[in-house]
Design a protein around this motif. Structure first.
Motif, PDB file in Angstrom:
ATOM      1  N   LYS A   1     -21.737  22.645 -17.377  1.00  0.00           N
ATOM      2  CA  LYS A   1     -21.748  22.368 -18.826  1.00  0.00           C
ATOM      3  C   LYS A   1     -20.453  21.726 -19.296  1.00  0.00           C
ATOM      4  O   LYS A   1     -20.441  20.949 -20.248  1.00  0.00           O
TER       5      LYS A   1
ATOM      6  N   ASP B   1     -28.690  25.038 -17.145  1.00  0.00           N
ATOM      7  CA  ASP B   1     -28.260  26.150 -17.990  1.00  0.00           C
ATOM      8  C   ASP B   1     -29.524  26.759 -18.610  1.00  0.00           C
ATOM      9  O   ASP B   1     -30.404  26.032 -19.092  1.00  0.00           O
ATOM     10  N   SER B   2     -29.645  28.096 -18.588  1.00  0.00           N
ATOM     11  CA  SER B   2     -30.926  28.727 -18.930  1.00  0.00           C
ATOM     12  C   SER B   2     -31.380  28.403 -20.362  1.00  0.00           C
ATOM     13  O   SER B   2     -32.573  28.174 -20.595  1.00  0.00           O
ATOM     14  N   GLU B   3     -30.425  28.388 -21.291  1.00  0.00           N
ATOM     15  CA  GLU B   3     -30.788  28.112 -22.697  1.00  0.00           C
ATOM     16  C   GLU B   3     -31.340  26.692 -22.840  1.00  0.00           C
ATOM     17  O   GLU B   3     -32.312  26.453 -23.567  1.00  0.00           O
TER      18      GLU B   3
ATOM     19  N   ASN C   1     -18.614  30.684 -24.057  1.00  0.00           N
ATOM     20  CA  ASN C   1     -19.739  30.100 -23.318  1.00  0.00           C
ATOM     21  C   ASN C   1     -20.801  29.592 -24.294  1.00  0.00           C
ATOM     22  O   ASN C   1     -21.331  28.488 -24.133  1.00  0.00           O
TER      23      ASN C   1
ATOM     24  N   GLU D   1     -22.100  25.857 -25.001  1.00  0.00           N
ATOM     25  CA  GLU D   1     -23.538  25.542 -24.929  1.00  0.00           C
ATOM     26  C   GLU D   1     -24.046  24.854 -26.189  1.00  0.00           C
ATOM     27  O   GLU D   1     -24.994  24.061 -26.133  1.00  0.00           O
TER      28      GLU D   1
END
Ligand code: NDP
Ligand code: MG
Length: 383
Positions: A118, A143-145, A210, A214
């Protein structure tokens, strides 16, 4: 059969991707592996996965049985390897701004990019997205989101989103008071309640930096302004993120907190494969709860929003100061609360400039790191 270069092969994301490759030997092949200094770890992976090439930042003696592999060494070894060694995909899972160059070079060499790194988007998002458009390169979030938002947007067809809602576990210190947060120890900060990850990102989770990174990552990936990206605390980490539409309808993507979900989704895209993890059991979920993030106790989230709104090199400064302060904290040289102080100081101290080239980014990064070091020293950091 898809060949994949794994950059950051010895790390948390890299090893989980290799676990999936091992499960699907006829479908994926690890054609190149890159790491920084963990030569023993990389040698073990090279013996198991038999890549065409390997890269290490720190040069070292190569064992006889691995000499047939092409080896790249030095600070830019992952960059050179991804440019020169053919593969269909590049999983960019180096940690920090150190991975930016390899992301740009993977796009330049027309590889499909599976992006976990990221910080590459936070610092070089404008350049990365512009290059990806120009090269018609497919860029898939890991990235999970962002994987969740990507999946929700796909499900929505042509409907444009009106708001992105990033969920956030709250990190290891979610319920702590401000004074206790200030002096949290390394082991307390690394005890993440729901995810197992590398140490840098785990510290970022505890500071909510974080989530701030994001927000900036989502801005670049999905072209949304800061005002239309919200963060909600969701301690169970079951809803991975959500997208709201014009009519108020909200789509969410759910699953157990297991990074092999978003990694395998990017690897198999546009299909889906089973990575062998536990299924979500709704009968065992007692509650899904949501809360407002507290930027009084966790100011880094606010600094990230401000940096995104300021634009230019502000996100680079945010990121560089944070990388420097997190490394100092992990070495036991400064307090947890000093991370936010160093970032705030650097953002106020460093001149914000426009970004026209990769060099502009590295120059701003160096200024930010120096400012953070100065501040940490003034706060009593031991080195
Ligand atoms: P780790 O610290 O576990 O792994 C980092 C990897 O990068 C290691 O393989 C390391 O090698 C390698 N590396 C570091 N610097 C260089 C360099 N200059 N050149 C080549 N390789 C390098 O990190 P994570 O796997 O946790 O995170 C990787 C990225 O993915 C980060 O940007 C993170 O924010 C993102 N991410 C991670 C998630 C997770 O669950 N872990 C979730 C979502 C995003 P060595 O071992 O030799 O040091
Ligand atoms: Mg995430």
């Amino acid at each position: 059969m898809r060949s994949i270069a794994i950059l950051g092969a010895t790390g948390s994301i890299g090893t989980q991707a290799l676990d999936i490759i091992e499960k699907y030997p006829g479908r994926f092949r690890a054609s190149a592996l890159a790491a920084a200094s963990d030569s023993r770890g990389l040698f073990a992976l090279a013996r198991k996965f038999r890549p065409d090439a390997c890269a290490l930042v720190n040069e070292c003696e190569i064992p006889d049985d691995l000499k047939h592999i092409s080896w790249f060494f030095g600070a830019d070894s992952a960059r050179r390897m991804v440019s020169q060694v053919p593969s269909d995909d590049a999983l960019c899972a180096v940690v920090g701004i150190a991975g930016l160059g390899a992301v740009l070079d993977a796009i330049d060499s027309c590889k499909r990019v599976l992006l976990a790194n990221k910080e590459a988007l936070v610092t070089g998002g404008g350049l990365v997205m512009e290059k990806a458009r120009r090269k018609k390169c497919e860029l898939l979030p890991v990235d999970s989101e962002h994987s969740a938002i990507f999946q929700c947007l796909k499900a929505a067809g042509d409907n444009a989103p009106s708001r992105l809602i990033l969920t956030c576990s709250g990190g290891a210190l979610r319920t702590w008071d401000k004074d206790r947060i200030d002096t949290a120890t390394v082991s307390e900060v690394l005890a993440h309640p729901t995810w197992r990850m590398g140490s840098k990102i785990t510290v970022d989770c505890a500071s909510l930096m974080n989530k701030g990174l994001e927000v900036i990552e989502a801005h670049h990936l999905f072209g949304m302004p800061a005002e239309k990206i919200d963060v909600v605390i969701h301690p169970q980490s079951v809803i991975h993120s959500m997208v709201e539409f014009e009519d108020g309808a909200v789509l969410a993507q759910l699953g157990n907190p297991d990074m092999r979900g978003p990694i395998s989704y990017a690897m198999a895209h546009p299909g889906r494969i089973s990575y062998g993890g536990a299924r979500l059991d709704f009968k065992k979920l007692s509650a899904l709860t949501f809360d407002e993030p507290d930027t009084g106790r966790f100011p880094c989230l606010k600094y990230a929003y401000n940096a995104l709104k300021t634009g230019g090199t502000a996100p680079v400064i945010l990121n560089g100061a944070n990388e420097e302060a997190v490394a100092s904290f992990l070495r036991g040289k400064s307090r947890f609360g000093d991370i936010a102080r160093a970032v705030d100081y650097a953002l106020n101290k460093c001149e914000i400039k426009p970004i026209n080239s990769e060099e502009d980014i590295y120059a701003a990064d160096q200024y930010a790191r120096q400012a953070a070091r100065d501040k940490l020293k003034a706060l009593g950091a031991e080195d």
